[in-house]
Design an enzyme around this catalytic site. Structure first.
Site, PDB file in Angstrom:
ATOM      1  N   GLU A  49     103.146  40.424  59.920  1.00 32.23           N
ATOM      2  CA  GLU A  49     102.041  39.525  60.237  1.00 32.23           C
ATOM      3  C   GLU A  49     102.139  38.348  59.277  1.00 32.23           C
ATOM      4  O   GLU A  49     102.142  38.534  58.056  1.00 32.23           O
ATOM      5  CB  GLU A  49     100.684  40.214  60.060  1.00 32.23           C
ATOM      6  CG  GLU A  49     100.311  41.153  61.180  1.00 32.23           C
ATOM      7  CD  GLU A  49      98.929  41.764  60.979  1.00 32.23           C
ATOM      8  OE1 GLU A  49      98.216  41.351  60.041  1.00 32.23           O
ATOM      9  OE2 GLU A  49      98.572  42.668  61.743  1.00 32.23           O
ATOM     10  N   ASP A  60      88.164  36.344  56.154  1.00 31.97           N
ATOM     11  CA  ASP A  60      89.035  36.831  55.091  1.00 31.97           C
ATOM     12  C   ASP A  60      88.290  36.988  53.778  1.00 31.97           C
ATOM     13  O   ASP A  60      87.391  36.216  53.450  1.00 31.97           O
ATOM     14  CB  ASP A  60      90.209  35.863  54.886  1.00 31.97           C
ATOM     15  CG  ASP A  60      91.109  35.790  56.102  1.00 31.97           C
ATOM     16  OD1 ASP A  60      91.409  36.863  56.653  1.00 31.97           O
ATOM     17  OD2 ASP A  60      91.503  34.683  56.503  1.00 31.97           O
TER      18      ASP A  60
END
Length: 263
Positions: A49, A60
């Protein structure tokens, strides 16, 4: 069949779980990031990823946010991220790459142009965390028409009423976020994860990969053991942030992949 589909077929045939790793493109700089990326397959990573730096990464935690900011401060862009994929593909045409990020940079480029460029660079799938299923026509459907997998996230709050929408156009794999919150949170518990994975798998044949909070080889083994594999991001990014030599970062990744593959 994409590289992602091929990878899961190969792992399934050998009775192995998948180990997925996340790094931020361009963190701490282009050359170091590419060196880490090139070393991931030999460290046992089945799927990479690759984070696309963005100015407002709302989903995040601080570790990934800071990584994105370092990359942006170093001049990382969508174009340079695609170039990194091309540079990687010059030496590796088999390891799947999933680009993970937010919709704004893609929208700004133009969906059709982005999909053409992404496919030509060698990207296999997309995770776009701020596009819900209700907006599948924006990117998900065109991406799949272009031959890219579109990977969706599910969480502990994805109930039975919501799950069909999440699964409807998902392909490649489903990313199960084991803890409600932001990335880099506390370690997930297999006893909590197992029934949720089973619930999802009762509704789909798509592999389910579990992430968020895995920091050790043992945790990777335990969590991968109740799913089709696991993903580690923040723990790897933290070591890059601390300036660890690339060889040490990759040795840590190898310990995690060994754990997942022992599940």
């Amino acid at each position: 069949m994409t590289r992602i589909d091929d990878t899961f077929a190969r792992l399934s045939a050998s009775g192995k779980k998948a180990f997925v790793s996340y790094i931020m493109a361009g963190d701490p700089d282009y050359a170091t990031s590419l060196e880490v990326m090139r070393g991931l397959p030999a460290a046992g990573v089945d799927i990479i990823e690759l984070g696309l730096p963005f100015t407002d990464p709302m989903a995040d935690g601080s570790t990934i946010q800071l990584a994105g900011q370092r990359a942006l401060d170093g001049g990382m862009t969508l174009d340079k991220t695609l170039q990194m994929v091309r540079d990687f593909r010059a030496g590796d045409d088999t390891t799947p790459i999933v680009l993970m990020g937010y919709y704004n940079p893609i929208y700004s480029r133009g969906v059709d142009r982005f999909l053409t460029d992404a496919r030509e660079a060698g990207i296999d799938g997309l995770i776009v965390v701020d596009l819900p299923p209700e907006e599948d026509e924006e990117l998900c459907i065109p991406a799949q028409a272009a031959g890219l997998n579109f990977i969706r996230l599910a969480t502990p709050t994805t109930d039975d009423a919501r799950l069909p929408a999440v699964l409807s156009n998902t392909s490649g794999f489903l990313y199960y976020v084991s803890i409600t919150g932001i990335t880099g949170a506390a370690a997930p518990q297999a006893a909590d994860v197992a029934p949720e994975v089973a619930r999802i798998k009762s509704a789909t044949d798509i592999p389910v990969i579990v992430g968020f909070g895995i920091t050790t080889s043992e945790a990777a083994r335990t969590i991968a053991g109740v799913a089709d594999g696991c993903v580690v991001g923040s723990a790897i990014v933290s070591r890059i942030a601390e300036g660890e030599p690339v060889a040490d970062v990759l040795a840590f990744v190898k310990s995690l992949s060994d754990g997942a593959h022992a599940a």
